[in-house]
Design an enzyme around this catalytic site. Structure first.
Site, mmCIF file in Angstrom:
data_model
loop_
_atom_site.group_PDB
_atom_site.id
_atom_site.type_symbol
_atom_site.label_atom_id
_atom_site.label_comp_id
_atom_site.label_asym_id
_atom_site.label_seq_id
_atom_site.Cartn_x
_atom_site.Cartn_y
_atom_site.Cartn_z
ATOM 1 N N LYS A 36 40.301 40.180 60.542
ATOM 2 C CA LYS A 36 41.258 39.652 59.575
ATOM 3 C C LYS A 36 42.540 39.224 60.286
ATOM 4 C CE LYS A 36 43.456 40.971 55.183
ATOM 5 N NZ LYS A 36 43.524 42.037 54.137
ATOM 6 N N SER A 92 42.567 41.088 49.577
ATOM 7 C CA SER A 92 43.103 40.040 50.436
ATOM 8 C C SER A 92 42.179 39.695 51.598
ATOM 9 C CB SER A 92 44.477 40.447 50.980
ATOM 10 O OG SER A 92 44.381 41.625 51.764
ATOM 11 N N SER A 133 41.868 45.774 48.781
ATOM 12 C CA SER A 133 41.676 44.490 49.450
ATOM 13 C C SER A 133 40.457 44.404 50.356
ATOM 14 C CB SER A 133 42.925 44.124 50.253
ATOM 15 O OG SER A 133 43.974 43.779 49.390
#
Length: 445
Positions: A88, A162, A186
């Site tokens: 990420k 996210s 997330s």
């Protein structure tokens, strides 16, 4: 040799971390071939899935060559030596730009975050960085800056945030495993919406140094994978949790909150009931429990998260507000209005409930609910504030408690997609993973 894993739609083709690790160990293919395969898959989905922000081709190839040389000479570093990882774009990688999904962030770390150092020390390969909700501060995965990733398994439905790009990368077969971060759901929300597995360990079990913060007291690192077994391999490498821990209790007890608000959509409620019935038929003892009263999870968690996120990003909000997406900017502005007294009171509420929750959870192998209480929203629906709030309705509590939590795909008997969340008391990560593996087996996952 590449033919043996080039078609991931073939059920017999290796695609999990475990299968690929075994294939590398048996020399059925090389790490170089594996990396080349994933690079081709990434290239083929640049426009359709849009999972990656950056792809580190030359570095990945070099890491793969080094891994192959270690295996050739019997010096493999770990079970993940030669396994590609997606990362990420919130986790620092030395010498590589980090944007955290925002035009207001432009950071080039001088060194790897500790979690990346651990990955390299174990022989894992960094494929590239993945798209995300801006500043890791939103549940939809929609992004005003770069448009965000796309849901590869359920087109038209948001990928979730996210950690949207990390979930999309695994779901699309672009990487067998990905790092995500989780401040209020997330990892678990995008895992559910993309039809894969997502795990948030206990708070602090994986180091968050070198990771761009969202709300530091709630931020967790974790993984997105295809199977629970892959999570167990990762947690063995990164947190030294045994692959075969004490396991599931002989009573096989699961608890379900008797709170209607945890399954808002009738289709989700029906699917969860069906899954619980299947578990009961499979020998699990299912019991209803009442959560602690007088505790508004969403209000408390929103107070803490907004207060901290504003302070992390205060300079950006004050100096370059025009570079922030509208949804993130509004949430940061809300955080600016929260007084410290309210923030401290929120934490007192958490402290009050923490002991009650531990006493409630400890007799059981896990507590169970639907990961998301509504069916997967469309892109248009995912932008609505009420929908965004519902996406995290069932995943905020575990961050407040610092408790381990995992989301499993809900199966074929419910709306597509939906997920089952299991969670436990802090520190019981190994036992929770063993329970999740057993639950998955019972449900045919």
């Amino acid at each position: 040799m590449v033919k043996s894993f080039s078609n991931l739609s073939d059920p017999s083709a290796p695609h999990t971390v475990r299968e690929l690790s075994n294939g590398l160990a048996d020399r059925r293919y090389s790490a170089v071939e594996l990396v080349e395969h994933y690079l081709r898959e990434i290239d083929a989905t640049v426009d359709s899935v849009r999972a990656f922000v950056q792809v580190f081709r030359s570095d990945a190839r070099q890491q793969a060559e080094e891994s192959d040389e270690r295996r050739r000479t019997g010096r493999a570093l770990s079970p993940i030596d030669g396994i590609p990882f997606a990362v990420k774009d919130i986790i620092g990688i030395g010498g590589q730009k980090m944007s955290a999904g925002s035009r207001a962030v432009d950071i080039v770390p001088g060194s790897d975050a500790p979690i990346i150092s651990q990955l390299r020390a174990a022989g894992g390969i960094v494929l590239g960085t993945t798209r995300m909700h801006e500043l890791a501060y939103g549940p939809s995965g929609l992004n005003d800056f770069d448009g965000g990733a796309r849901n590869p398994r359920f087109p038209g439905i948001i990928p979730g945030g996210s950690s949207s790009g990390s979930a999309a990368a695994v779901a699309a077969g672009l990487s067998p495993i990905a790092f995500g971060s989780d401040t209020g759901g997330s990892i678990r929300a995008p895992a559910t919406l993309c039809g894969i597995v997502g795990f948030k360990p206990s708070y602090g079990l994986l180091p968050t140094e070198g990771v761009h913060p969202t709300a530091p007291t709630l931020d967790h690192l974790g993984f997105l994978t295809s199977t629970v077994q892959d999570l167990r391999i990762a947690m063995n490498v990164f947190a030294h949790i045994p692959l075969a821990p004490e396991g599931v209790s002989t009573t096989r007890r699961l608890a379900v909150f008797d709170e209607p608000g945890l399954t808002v959509d009738p289709a989700i409620a029906t699917a969860l009931r069906s899954a619980l019935d299947a578990l009961s038929d499979g020998g699990w003892q299912i019991e209803s429990v009442t959560p602690p009263g007088g505790f508004d999870v969403m209000d408390v968690s929103t107070t803490i998260m907004a207060y901290e996120a504003y302070r992390v990003n205060r300079e950006r909000l004050e100096k370059v507000p025009e570079l922030l997406g509208s949804d993130v900017r509004e949430r940061l502005e809300d955080g600016a209005r929260i007084p410290r007294e309210r923030y401290e009171e929120a934490w007192r509420e958490v402290d009050r409930v923490r002991e009650q929750m531990s006493a409630l959870a400890d007799p059981f192998d896990a507590l169970v609910n639907a990961t998301i209480p509504i069916t997967g929203p469309s892109t248009e629906e995912g932008a609505l504030p009420d929908v965004r709030r519902m996406l995290m309705r069932n995943t905020r509590l575990q961050n407040l408690l610092g408790a381990p939590a995992i989301s499993l795909p809900g199966g074929q008997d419910g709306p597509a997609p939906w997920g089952i969340q299991l969670f436990s008391s802090p520190g019981r990560d190994g036992a929770l993973l063993a329970t999740a593996a057993a639950v998955s087996d019972t449900l045919g996952g």
